[in-house]
Scaffold this motif. Structure first.
Motif, PDB file in Angstrom:
ATOM      1  N   ILE B 137       0.860  -1.174   0.000  1.00  0.00           N
ATOM      2  CA  ILE B 137       0.000   0.000   0.000  1.00  0.00           C
ATOM      3  C   ILE B 137       0.902   1.230   0.000  1.00  0.00           C
ATOM      4  O   ILE B 137       2.079   1.146   0.347  1.00  0.00           O
ATOM      5  CB  ILE B 137      -0.914   0.031   1.240  1.00  0.00           C
ATOM      6  CG1 ILE B 137      -0.074  -0.103   2.512  1.00  0.00           C
ATOM      7  CG2 ILE B 137      -1.941  -1.079   1.194  1.00  0.00           C
ATOM      8  CD1 ILE B 137      -0.353   0.911   3.533  1.00  0.00           C
ATOM      9  N   ASP B 138       0.353   2.339  -0.382  1.00  0.00           N
ATOM     10  CA  ASP B 138       1.092   3.590  -0.364  1.00  0.00           C
ATOM     11  C   ASP B 138       1.442   3.921   1.092  1.00  0.00           C
ATOM     12  O   ASP B 138       0.545   4.087   1.914  1.00  0.00           O
ATOM     13  CB  ASP B 138       0.194   4.678  -0.972  1.00  0.00           C
ATOM     14  CG  ASP B 138       0.941   5.992  -1.119  1.00  0.00           C
ATOM     15  OD1 ASP B 138       2.029   6.117  -0.507  1.00  0.00           O
ATOM     16  OD2 ASP B 138       0.434   6.872  -1.832  1.00  0.00           O
ATOM     17  N   GLU B 141      -0.340   6.281   3.507  1.00  0.00           N
ATOM     18  CA  GLU B 141      -1.634   5.961   4.085  1.00  0.00           C
ATOM     19  C   GLU B 141      -1.532   5.404   5.499  1.00  0.00           C
ATOM     20  O   GLU B 141      -2.535   5.242   6.183  1.00  0.00           O
ATOM     21  CB  GLU B 141      -2.350   4.923   3.205  1.00  0.00           C
ATOM     22  CG  GLU B 141      -2.704   5.417   1.826  1.00  0.00           C
ATOM     23  CD  GLU B 141      -4.080   6.046   1.792  1.00  0.00           C
ATOM     24  OE1 GLU B 141      -4.233   7.103   2.435  1.00  0.00           O
ATOM     25  OE2 GLU B 141      -4.985   5.477   1.164  1.00  0.00           O
ATOM     26  N   ARG B 159      -6.561  -3.015  -0.439  1.00  0.00           N
ATOM     27  CA  ARG B 159      -6.055  -2.127  -1.481  1.00  0.00           C
ATOM     28  C   ARG B 159      -7.188  -1.627  -2.366  1.00  0.00           C
ATOM     29  O   ARG B 159      -8.079  -2.397  -2.732  1.00  0.00           O
ATOM     30  CB  ARG B 159      -5.055  -2.886  -2.364  1.00  0.00           C
ATOM     31  CG  ARG B 159      -3.713  -3.054  -1.740  1.00  0.00           C
ATOM     32  CD  ARG B 159      -2.933  -4.135  -2.452  1.00  0.00           C
ATOM     33  NE  ARG B 159      -3.384  -5.462  -2.030  1.00  0.00           N
ATOM     34  CZ  ARG B 159      -2.825  -6.591  -2.445  1.00  0.00           C
ATOM     35  NH1 ARG B 159      -1.833  -6.560  -3.311  1.00  0.00           N
ATOM     36  NH2 ARG B 159      -3.259  -7.751  -2.015  1.00  0.00           N
ATOM     37  N   ASP B 160      -7.130  -0.352  -2.696  1.00  0.00           N
ATOM     38  CA  ASP B 160      -8.040   0.177  -3.701  1.00  0.00           C
ATOM     39  C   ASP B 160      -7.497  -0.269  -5.052  1.00  0.00           C
ATOM     40  O   ASP B 160      -6.466   0.210  -5.510  1.00  0.00           O
ATOM     41  CB  ASP B 160      -8.079   1.703  -3.592  1.00  0.00           C
ATOM     42  CG  ASP B 160      -8.849   2.328  -4.739  1.00  0.00           C
ATOM     43  OD1 ASP B 160      -9.492   1.568  -5.488  1.00  0.00           O
ATOM     44  OD2 ASP B 160      -8.797   3.552  -4.876  1.00  0.00           O
ATOM     45  N   SER B 162      -8.449   0.075  -8.089  1.00  0.00           N
ATOM     46  CA  SER B 162      -8.902   0.694  -9.336  1.00  0.00           C
ATOM     47  C   SER B 162      -7.766   0.926 -10.330  1.00  0.00           C
ATOM     48  O   SER B 162      -7.990   0.923 -11.531  1.00  0.00           O
ATOM     49  CB  SER B 162      -9.636   1.999  -9.026  1.00  0.00           C
ATOM     50  OG  SER B 162      -8.828   2.819  -8.202  1.00  0.00           O
ATOM     51  N   LEU B 231      -7.278   1.345   1.436  1.00  0.00           N
ATOM     52  CA  LEU B 231      -6.116   2.229   1.331  1.00  0.00           C
ATOM     53  C   LEU B 231      -5.638   2.276  -0.116  1.00  0.00           C
ATOM     54  O   LEU B 231      -5.917   1.378  -0.909  1.00  0.00           O
ATOM     55  CB  LEU B 231      -4.974   1.713   2.211  1.00  0.00           C
ATOM     56  CG  LEU B 231      -5.227   1.571   3.711  1.00  0.00           C
ATOM     57  CD1 LEU B 231      -3.962   1.068   4.382  1.00  0.00           C
ATOM     58  CD2 LEU B 231      -5.658   2.881   4.328  1.00  0.00           C
ATOM     59  N   ARG B 232      -4.862   3.333  -0.444  1.00  0.00           N
ATOM     60  CA  ARG B 232      -4.322   3.463  -1.791  1.00  0.00           C
ATOM     61  C   ARG B 232      -3.257   2.390  -2.025  1.00  0.00           C
ATOM     62  O   ARG B 232      -2.427   2.135  -1.165  1.00  0.00           O
ATOM     63  CB  ARG B 232      -3.697   4.844  -1.954  1.00  0.00           C
ATOM     64  CG  ARG B 232      -3.758   5.370  -3.345  1.00  0.00           C
ATOM     65  CD  ARG B 232      -3.574   6.876  -3.449  1.00  0.00           C
ATOM     66  NE  ARG B 232      -2.575   7.410  -2.547  1.00  0.00           N
ATOM     67  CZ  ARG B 232      -2.852   8.280  -1.580  1.00  0.00           C
ATOM     68  NH1 ARG B 232      -4.066   8.708  -1.400  1.00  0.00           N
ATOM     69  NH2 ARG B 232      -1.896   8.733  -0.800  1.00  0.00           N
ATOM     70  N   GLN B 233      -3.318   1.766  -3.189  1.00  0.00           N
ATOM     71  CA  GLN B 233      -2.348   0.736  -3.523  1.00  0.00           C
ATOM     72  C   GLN B 233      -1.019   1.381  -3.905  1.00  0.00           C
ATOM     73  O   GLN B 233      -0.995   2.452  -4.502  1.00  0.00           O
ATOM     74  CB  GLN B 233      -2.878  -0.086  -4.697  1.00  0.00           C
ATOM     75  CG  GLN B 233      -2.078  -1.332  -4.986  1.00  0.00           C
ATOM     76  CD  GLN B 233      -2.692  -2.141  -6.113  1.00  0.00           C
ATOM     77  OE1 GLN B 233      -3.495  -1.634  -6.894  1.00  0.00           O
ATOM     78  NE2 GLN B 233      -2.309  -3.399  -6.206  1.00  0.00           N
ATOM     79  N   GLU B 235       2.293   1.999  -6.036  1.00  0.00           N
ATOM     80  CA  GLU B 235       2.562   1.921  -7.479  1.00  0.00           C
ATOM     81  C   GLU B 235       3.232   0.597  -7.831  1.00  0.00           C
ATOM     82  O   GLU B 235       2.866  -0.081  -8.781  1.00  0.00           O
ATOM     83  CB  GLU B 235       3.461   3.096  -7.876  1.00  0.00           C
ATOM     84  CG  GLU B 235       3.455   3.420  -9.364  1.00  0.00           C
ATOM     85  CD  GLU B 235       2.089   3.918  -9.825  1.00  0.00           C
ATOM     86  OE1 GLU B 235       1.576   3.355 -10.810  1.00  0.00           O
ATOM     87  OE2 GLU B 235       1.530   4.850  -9.198  1.00  0.00           O
ATOM     88  N   ARG B 238       1.433  -2.753  -8.498  1.00  0.00           N
ATOM     89  CA  ARG B 238       0.540  -2.929  -9.639  1.00  0.00           C
ATOM     90  C   ARG B 238       1.178  -3.740 -10.762  1.00  0.00           C
ATOM     91  O   ARG B 238       0.566  -3.926 -11.808  1.00  0.00           O
ATOM     92  CB  ARG B 238       0.112  -1.561 -10.165  1.00  0.00           C
ATOM     93  CG  ARG B 238      -0.765  -0.850  -9.144  1.00  0.00           C
ATOM     94  CD  ARG B 238      -1.153   0.515  -9.575  1.00  0.00           C
ATOM     95  NE  ARG B 238      -1.897   1.174  -8.489  1.00  0.00           N
ATOM     96  CZ  ARG B 238      -2.204   2.452  -8.473  1.00  0.00           C
ATOM     97  NH1 ARG B 238      -1.842   3.231  -9.476  1.00  0.00           N
ATOM     98  NH2 ARG B 238      -2.855   2.968  -7.467  1.00  0.00           N
TER      99      ARG B 238
END
Lengths: 323, 357
Positions: B137-138, B141, B159-160, B162, B231-233, B235, B238
């Motif tokens: 996760i970022d 966060e 993880r979000d 999107s 939470l924001r994933q 980078e 991905r």
């Protein structure tokens, strides 16, 4: 302390107070010292608040609150652990049992029984439910050899030392009478009153029927296994082996007589029984290994008898048996 | 279990910060004191290191910066699963610069859950935060994550997805669909290694091997409360990932084991008995059918495969039943003294107040 009354509660907000009140009223006629252990099985309504309020006001009452719903066996088990009385009585918190029957149960217990179970001879439930329950009781009686007419009745009295020794897990509470009776405890069944539900929802589901049937098979097996480890399965194994050898012999004979088709059938059946006998034998041996070091398991010590549990003079004279 | 887990820890536990503590700056000394005295800190961070890890320096500094933002006192423990010399030297170099980290090495492959249990038993924080050894996760966060625990006993990050690749999303979807279907849960990111829980949780719920993924489910079984926080994933997370076939097979087995553990631990016969009885019943019915046809229809039996199949099914069924009953003996002989319920509190008049147990 003479008596501990254990009441498992699950979403019985409206029933808690009347239930405790009824118990208090019934027991005030006696001189027994008692406690009420309310076990809140993770209710989602205000059951705990109601129960805690009663406990704050009445020194007879204690409350155990579960973190979440763990089921009735767990609730009864927790209550038993918490209980301090020499006699333990369990009953439902939904007012369908009548606390007025408790002195009668105690009197019966004092006659020299280890367990006294209630029999709701006039049940106030849906007809379908009563019917299924009756059939289930018949099957359980048949499998276990213990003649109990109504296993589903929650109103029961036990000697504390007996019930505290019984392993309670999964959904075993239903089988306590059967389990102990199979190990030699003396069981009595008395007719008790039963009232229709006043508040709240019944927590009965039909899905439990298969589970109950599977459970009774394991209980039957466990009790016989603890007493005679391996006996049953090794016996079955030997019979199976004999049958298998017989069929294999027939198969061989027919092969000699060049009856190929019959020979194949006989050999297959023979192989089946020999394979079964190996499985059964291995099962008996492994089972034996597992109970070998636990010969002093509680279950084998359940038939100890003790008398004079309750002071007879404390009971009201001539308490009413229901007819 | 914690005793067991401890015995798995290699005897030469490396405790870097304590050993190489020189006359450093005040900040370093303070940090080292925090570690050395093992006085209770607010938060113990545990970083289990298995197959997947990023550059130590990158992850360490980005985590540390964010943890400091949270305003809590914390210590950090790396638990290496298996011997990883390269990683160890990276951690040593961090430590040589006075960073307050503790390193525990498990001598062999014991799984991430064991690593978490060992890390927890060797740290003192009232709260425990597990973080992956790679950026999942970022890190920015993390303070928000720590702040969002509320009254929950355990929170897990989700993880979000999107911005994620379809291949990752698809695998995750399939896994969770299966798990949630089977276990009646509603998690979307069990594979996330970012979790925050109270110490009591890990002391009561024993986990080992690869059970870390199912920690929320195991914890719920004890009646603890669990929440998922989106939470924001990161980078780096991905990148498209595909694993060896064996990994998927193991994952499948894990799910089955957990299913059995959650549903049938105390009643194995319900599982094996139902399977065994059904199989044996099919066998017996087929055999009867064959017999009836032979006797009344005069159909020859010898050249029919059903004969062999029926025999096989009967043996198989009896074997499954036997397994179940053996399971029952195991549970029964061990049930004394164990409870399969957990009490939140008891209320008595003499205590005046409610006492949590």
């Amino acid at each position: 302390m003479d008596l501990s009354i254990i009441v498992p509660l699950y979403n019985e907000e409206q029933n808690v107070a009347p239930c405790c009140e009824a118990v208090r009223e019934s027991l005030s006629a006696t001189a027994l010292s008692y406690e009420i252990v309310l076990v809140d099985d993770g209710s989602k309504d205000g059951t705990f608040a109601a129960a805690a309020a009663i406990a704050e006001a009445d020194a007879h009452v204690r409350v155990v609150r579960f973190r979440r719903n763990f089921g009735q066996t767990a609730a009864i088990s927790a209550g038993i652990r918490e209980a301090q009385g020499r006699v333990i009585v369990t009953m439902d918190g939904d007012l369908q049992n009548d606390p007025d029957d408790i002195p009668m149960l105690l009197e019966k217990l004092e006659e020299g029984y280890d367990i006294v179970v209630g029999w709701r001879h006039r049940r106030q439930d849906e007809r379908m439910r009563v019917l299924i329950s009756k059939i289930a009781n018949r099957i359980i009686t048949f499998v276990s050899g213990v003649p109990v007419k109504d296993l589903g009745c929650s109103l029961k009295a036990y000697r504390a030392e007996l019930i505290k020794n019984i392993p309670l897990y999964s959904e075993m509470h239903r089988f306590i009478p059967v389990m102990t009776s199979m190990t030699g405890a003396r069981l009595a069944e008395v007719k008790v009153r039963h009232h229709p539900r006043q508040f709240g929802q019944s927590k009965y589901g039909y899905s439990r029927i298969i589970k109950v049937m599977l459970d009774i098979v394991s209980i039957r097996f466990l009790v016989s296994f603890v007493r005679h480890p391996g006996l049953w399965s090794v016996g079955a194994s030997l019979i199976s082996l004999a049958v298998g050898v017989l069929f294999l012999g027939l198969g061989a004979l027919e092969a000699v007589l060049e009856e190929t088709a019959d020979s194949v059938v006989m050999s297959t059946i023979g192989t089946l029984f020999v394979a079964l006998s190996i499985v059964l034998f291995a099962w008996g041996l492994i089972g034996y290994l597992m109970v070998a070091n636990t010969r002093n398991h509680p279950l084998t010590r359940l038939s100890i008898v003790s008398w004079n549990l309750v002071d007879r003079s404390a009971l009201p004279q001539g308490s009413q048996h229901v007819r | 279990m914690s005793g067991e887990a401890d015995s798995l820890v290699q005897s030469s536990v490396v405790r870097l910060a304590g050993s190489s503590l020189g006359p450093g700056s005040g900040a370093e000394r303070g940090a080292a004191d925090r570690l050395g005295t093992s006085a209770a800190v607010d938060l113990s961070v545990i970083i289990p290191v298995t197959d997947r890890y990023d550059d130590v320096e990158t992850t360490y500094w980005s985590y540390k910066r964010q943890l400091e933002q949270s305003g809590l006192s914390f210590d950090m423990t790396y638990v290496l699963v298996g011997q990883r010399p390269a990683l160890q030297s990276g951690l040593e170099s961090l430590n040589a610069r006075g960073e307050p980290i503790k390193v525990v090495t498990l001598a062999d492959w014991f799984g991430e859950a064991t690593a978490i249990a060992v890390g927890a038993s060797r740290s003192s924080g009232k709260l425990i935060l597990t973080l992956p050894a790679y950026l999942q996760i970022d890190p920015a966060e993390i303070p928000r994550f720590i702040g969002s625990r509320g009254g929950f006993d355990l929170i897990v990050a989700a993880r979000d997805r999107s911005g994620d690749r379809w291949i990752n999303r698809m695998q995750s979807k399939a896994f969770h669909w299966f798990v949630n279907r089977l276990l009646g849960s509603r998690y979307v990111d069990l594979g996330n290694s970012v979790r925050l829980f109270r110490r009591e949780v890990i002391e009561e719920v024993k986990i080992y091997a690869d059970q870390h993924r199912f920690l929320p489910l195991l914890v719920e079984r004890h009646g603890f409360t669990v929440d998922e926080v989106v939470l924001r994933q990161a980078e780096a997370d991905r990148r498209p990932r595909l694993y060896r076939m064996g990994v998927y097979v193991r994952r499948m087995l894990d799910i089955i084991v957990i299913y059995f553990l959650l549903k049938f631990t105390s009643k194995p016969f319900r599982f094996f008995g139902l399977i065994g009885l059904s199989i044996a019943a099919i066998g017996v019915v087929s055999a009867l059918w064959l017999g009836i046809e032979r006797v009344f229809g005069g159909v020859a039996v010898a050249d029919r495969p059903l004969l062999v199949i029926a025999a096989l099914l009967i043996v198989l069924g009896v074997q499954a039943i036997a397994m179940g009953l053996i399971g029952e003996i195991i549970i029964f002989t061990r049930s004394a003294g164990t409870a399969d319920y957990w009490i939140e509190k008891t209320v008595k008049k003499d205590d005046e107040k409610s006492t949590p147990v």
